[in-house]
Design an enzyme around this catalytic site. Structure first.
Site, PDB file in Angstrom:
ATOM      1  N   ASP A  71      23.965 -41.348  -2.100  1.00 58.67           N
ATOM      2  CA  ASP A  71      22.670 -41.733  -1.541  1.00 58.67           C
ATOM      3  C   ASP A  71      22.069 -42.846  -2.407  1.00 58.67           C
ATOM      4  O   ASP A  71      22.565 -43.128  -3.499  1.00 58.67           O
ATOM      5  CB  ASP A  71      21.763 -40.487  -1.541  1.00 58.67           C
ATOM      6  CG  ASP A  71      20.466 -40.699  -0.771  1.00 58.67           C
ATOM      7  OD1 ASP A  71      20.410 -41.609   0.094  1.00 58.67           O
ATOM      8  OD2 ASP A  71      19.501 -39.957  -1.030  1.00 58.67           O
TER       9      ASP A  71
ATOM     10  N   GLU B 110      21.847 -48.562  -2.043  1.00 55.85           N
ATOM     11  CA  GLU B 110      21.646 -49.951  -1.549  1.00 55.85           C
ATOM     12  C   GLU B 110      21.715 -50.965  -2.693  1.00 55.85           C
ATOM     13  O   GLU B 110      22.167 -52.083  -2.436  1.00 55.85           O
ATOM     14  CB  GLU B 110      20.315 -50.033  -0.815  1.00 55.85           C
ATOM     15  CG  GLU B 110      20.282 -49.236   0.489  1.00 55.85           C
ATOM     16  CD  GLU B 110      20.258 -47.720   0.280  1.00 55.85           C
ATOM     17  OE1 GLU B 110      19.721 -47.284  -0.759  1.00 55.85           O
ATOM     18  OE2 GLU B 110      20.792 -46.995   1.128  1.00 55.85           O
TER      19      GLU B 110
ATOM     20  N   ASP C  87      17.605 -42.186   7.110  1.00 59.69           N
ATOM     21  CA  ASP C  87      16.404 -41.391   7.397  1.00 59.69           C
ATOM     22  C   ASP C  87      15.834 -41.683   8.776  1.00 59.69           C
ATOM     23  O   ASP C  87      14.817 -42.373   8.931  1.00 59.69           O
ATOM     24  CB  ASP C  87      15.365 -41.627   6.308  1.00 59.69           C
ATOM     25  CG  ASP C  87      15.878 -41.166   4.952  1.00 59.69           C
ATOM     26  OD1 ASP C  87      16.846 -40.363   4.923  1.00 59.69           O
ATOM     27  OD2 ASP C  87      15.335 -41.604   3.927  1.00 59.69           O
TER      28      ASP C  87
HETATM   29  O1  MIG Z   1      14.081 -40.762  -1.291  1.00 58.47           O
HETATM   30  O2  MIG Z   1      17.883 -36.978  -1.728  1.00 58.47           O
HETATM   31  O3  MIG Z   1      18.506 -40.524   3.018  1.00 58.47           O
HETATM   32  O4  MIG Z   1      19.144 -37.832   3.252  1.00 58.47           O
HETATM   33  O5  MIG Z   1      17.696 -35.995   1.672  1.00 58.47           O
HETATM   34  C1  MIG Z   1      14.803 -39.859  -0.519  1.00 58.47           C
HETATM   35  C2  MIG Z   1      16.763 -36.872  -0.921  1.00 58.47           C
HETATM   36  C3  MIG Z   1      16.178 -39.671  -1.073  1.00 58.47           C
HETATM   37  C4  MIG Z   1      17.248 -40.052   1.049  1.00 58.47           C
HETATM   38  C5  MIG Z   1      18.359 -39.630   1.939  1.00 58.47           C
HETATM   39  C6  MIG Z   1      18.106 -38.232   2.412  1.00 58.47           C
HETATM   40  C7  MIG Z   1      17.990 -37.306   1.229  1.00 58.47           C
HETATM   41  C8  MIG Z   1      16.880 -37.776   0.301  1.00 58.47           C
HETATM   42  N1  MIG Z   1      17.118 -39.164  -0.106  1.00 58.47           N
END
Ligand code: MIG
Length: 739
Positions: free
Chosen positions: A346, A349, A424
């Site tokens: 996650d 980017e 998201d």
């Molecule tokens: O700022 O890890 O897209 O699936 O649950 C949020 C927490 C960070 C974004 C991800 C989401 C995940 C969440 N993350």
């Protein structure tokens, strides 16, 4: 400008600013072969005229005129766009399937709560397909820097690609069919990874399941409620102060034991891993990163620090081989120590809270390449996640497992390492439709193992002039499962402050409907798994827009509220509240999966009561299904068709698959013998053929077989007819004729 053929079907035009040191692309797995001279070149179906700063191509009767220019740190490529041209591709975009007359940016971005038209999102794939009179040509502008692609907004007769880079490799990919362009694009950016079979199970997630007891409780509920094979995800709360590769010992006092218990009940475990390394001199991972010079540095040589979940954080410098090797070893240790089954990447980017749009951008942050040169982040941004996935894949591979990685961000080629989800999204009807558009675009841009958070992630999102709250309803959740079960990645996931949205969260009726849908999903596993293999071998998407299968049907060019699962199954999901919808079926005959009704091509109003999405099978369908233990089902429709079933042990790294070839021709079904058989493959096959009326007799391998209900014992071939379906029990290696 250097113009070369990469292979018979792909042309490359490489432009590099004078004095710039060329960087190798992480996207492309092939090298150019023959350089073309300036002037006219004729190679196979190609006519290529190379001038000083333009290239004119004629291929399959389509003219492509490209002009290249450079100014102020940007390359611009201009190409011709015809009045009736249609544009597909561009990966993950919150736009309709046909992306003509849109202008998009390629810049991997944390896009929480995005909506229709929001741009950019998490993944950048600067690849698009121009279709003119049913003939398709692909374009791929390979640069990992910021790029703007304008498809006829500025000028109706032109597309422009503007790249903030001193180099760009521009590929022209020949068709003539859309599927040729797509599979050839995968040919140059790499085969989709083979996923473990368990990745096709129902995956349950939320932000976050904790403590340990809660995780076990959810696992038990999934089993007790008979929701099929499952994967449970652990989101960021399992960590100790968000330090990656650690556990919070209060919440998870005994993670090994927990993972063991989950495995005992057949559940796999995937942990999230962010790129943030907490700046903490007592933290082992940080110390290793500093000592090994594996972390990203600013141009003045100081450590790059961003705000991430752990507060002040360093970022691994994935662009460097040594850093990747270190990361692989971290992943390997993590997986070996705790037995987790897969990794969820996650925030890659990379995202950071102290940057505009929560996304890192900088000319000061630099990355160390393998040749020790330092390159500003902005030139490499879109490849951060790709290199991270590469290193993660290697780490998992070292444990002997078949890697499962789920990544949020990516660049062209990400399919070689990871599955991708659409980030998201939001729990509302707008997204039920939008997610399909986003996914179809990804699917024809090389990324074949994909899915969206089922039920929607965000509930509370930035709206016009404030924040807007959305509520998930039982109807919306069931409708969401109705199409999600046909996607390779099927994961229910919700935001931290969201109410529960597991299948049982909306009472017994919704649970029952979802369970039935999950059973259908489980039955389709052999089809999905075969399609995953086919995507791995041939680069064919698993889920396909209708135009991919029916490129000559003008009606389907813009259809993005229906899709094909593989070559046979058309799904036309309910995308708004109601109980019926209009469905377009391309020419020929189709059978309604639920009631066996035959419909001719064209537009139809179709019933769609809750729990039963309109699904149709094409004539000549051969859909392998899981009937019962050791019995392979084949759902068939008379006509002409072929399919190959692929199977393997589901988890070894580079298996030679066992294959079974199926053929249907009119009312004759041929089931081959397993090639390269492994132990325990089904030898009993139940053909389920949709027929309008009961046949007079059935011949198997030239012998008439009795009409009889199947006994529990797999015995002699026999058949019975029920509700428009003839059920015929045969063995592999048989030819069945229905008379
Ligand atoms: O700022 O890890 O897209 O699936 O649950 C949020 C927490 C960070 C974004 C991800 C989401 C995940 C969440 N993350």
């Amino acid at each position: 400008m250097r113009v070369s053929m990469v292979n018979d079907d792909v042309l490359r035009i490489s432009v590099v600013k004078n004095g710039h040191k060329y960087r190798e692309s992480p996207a492309v797995v092939v090298k150019p072969t023959v350089d073309l001279a300036s002037g006219e070149n004729k190679i196979g179906p190609w006519l290529v005229k190379v001038n000083e700063d333009s290239v004119h191509v004629n291929v399959d009767g389509v003219e492509v005129n490209l002009r290249f220019s450079y100014s102020n740190g940007q390359f611009t490529i201009r190409g011709n766009l015809g009045l009736a041209d249609i544009v597909y591709g561009l990966g993950e975009k919150a736009l309709p399937l046909n992306r003509k007359r849109f202008r998009v940016t390629m810049w991997n971005t944390d896009a929480y709560g995005y909506r229709y038209g929001s741009d950019p999102l998490y993944v950048s794939i600067p690849f698009f397909i121009v279709t003119r009179n049913h003939v398709s040509v692909g374009h791929f502008a390979d640069s990992t820097a910021r790029m703007v692609i304008d498809l006829g907004v500025e000028r109706g007769d032109e597309f422009t690609v503007t790249v903030n880079d001193d180099q760009v490799d521009y590929y022209v990919i020949r068709g003539p069919r859309l599927r040729d362009v797509v599979t050839r694009f995968i040919g140059i950016t790499g085969k989709p990874a083979l996923m473990p079979k368990w990745a096709l199970g129902h995956q349950q997630s939320r932000y976050s399941y904790y403590p340990q007891g809660r995780v076990l409780e959810v696992a038990k509920a999934l089993k007790d409620m008979d929701l099929g094979n499952t994967v449970i995800y652990l989101d960021i709360h399992y960590m100790d102060g968000y330090r990656i590769f650690t556990w919070n010992s209060e919440r998870f006092p005994n993670p090994r034991d927990m993972v063991k218990k989950l495995h005992e009940s057949g559940i796999k475990v995937v942990t999230i891993v962010d790129p943030y390394i907490k700046v903490d001199p007592n933290y082992q991972v940080f110390k290793e990163g500093i000592n090994g010079n594996y972390l990203t540095l600013d141009s003045d040589g100081g450590l790059t620090i961003v705000q991430g979940w752990p507060g002040k954080s360093a970022l691994p410098d994935f662009f460097n081989r040594e850093a990747r090797d270190w990361w692989s070893s971290l992943i390997e240790r993590w997986v070996r120590d705790y037995g987790v089954d897969g990794i969820w990447l996650d925030m890659n980017e990379p995202a950071a809270f102290d940057y505009p749009n929560h996304t890192v951008t900088s000319k000061v942050i630099t990355h160390r390449l393998d040749d020790e040169s330092r390159v500003p982040h902005d030139y490499l941004h879109n490849a951060y996640a790709l290199y991270e996935a590469m290193a993660t894949y290697e780490g998992l591979r070292r444990t002997g497992r078949r890697p499962f990685i789920l990544s949020r961000a990516g660049y062209a080629g990400i399919q070689r390492y990871a599955a991708v989800w659409t980030g998201d999204n939001t729990s509302n009807w707008e997204h039920l439709k939008l997610q399909l558009q986003v996914l179809l675009g990804l699917s024809i841009s090389g990324v074949t193992f994909i899915g969206a958070d089922v039920g929607g992630f965000a509930k509370y999102v930035p709206g016009d002039g404030g924040s807007r709250l959305f509520t998930l309803t039982p109807e919306l959740l069931v409708r969401w499962y109705e199409w999600a079960i046909f996607f390779p990645l099927l994961r229910n996931h919700a935001d931290v402050a969201s109410p529960d949205q597991e299948p049982w969260a909306f009472g017994p009726r919704a649970l029952e409907l979802i369970r039935d849908l999950l059973r259908l999903r489980a039955r389709l596993t052999p089809y999905l798994y075969s399609l995953m293999w086919i995507s791995h071998i041939n680069g064919e998407p698993i889920v396909r827009p209708l135009v991919y299968e029916f490129p000559n049907d003008d009606e389907v060019m813009n259809i993005d509220d229906e899709f094909m699962l593989g070559p046979f199954m058309l799904v036309a999901p309910m995308l708004n509240s109601g109980t019926s919808r209009e469905v377009y079926l391309p020419g020929g005959e189709w059978v309604n999966l639920w009631n066996g009704e035959v419909l001719k091509g064209g537009y139809h109003m179709v019933d769609a009561p809750l729990g039963k999405p309109p699904v149709f099978l094409k004539s000549g369908s051969l859909v392998p299904t899981q009937e019962s233990e050791g019995v392979l089902g084949i759902l068939a429709v008379p006509g002409d068709g072929e399919f190959t079933v692929y199977d393997d042990d589901g988890e070894s790294q580079s298996p030679t698959p066992s294959t079974l070839s199926l053929r249907i021709s009119g009312d004759r079904v041929t089931v081959g013998d397993w090639a390269n058989p492994m132990p325990q493959l089904p030898t009993t096959v139940i053909l389920k053929v949709y027929l309008g009326k009961e046949p007079s007799k059935v011949m198997v391998n030239g012998v008439e077989v009795p009409k009889a209900r199947f006994s529990a014992e797999p015995g002699q071939p026999s058949w019975y007819f029920e509700g428009r379906l003839i059920n015929i029990r045969v063995k592999v290696g048989s030819e069945t004729i229905i008379i």
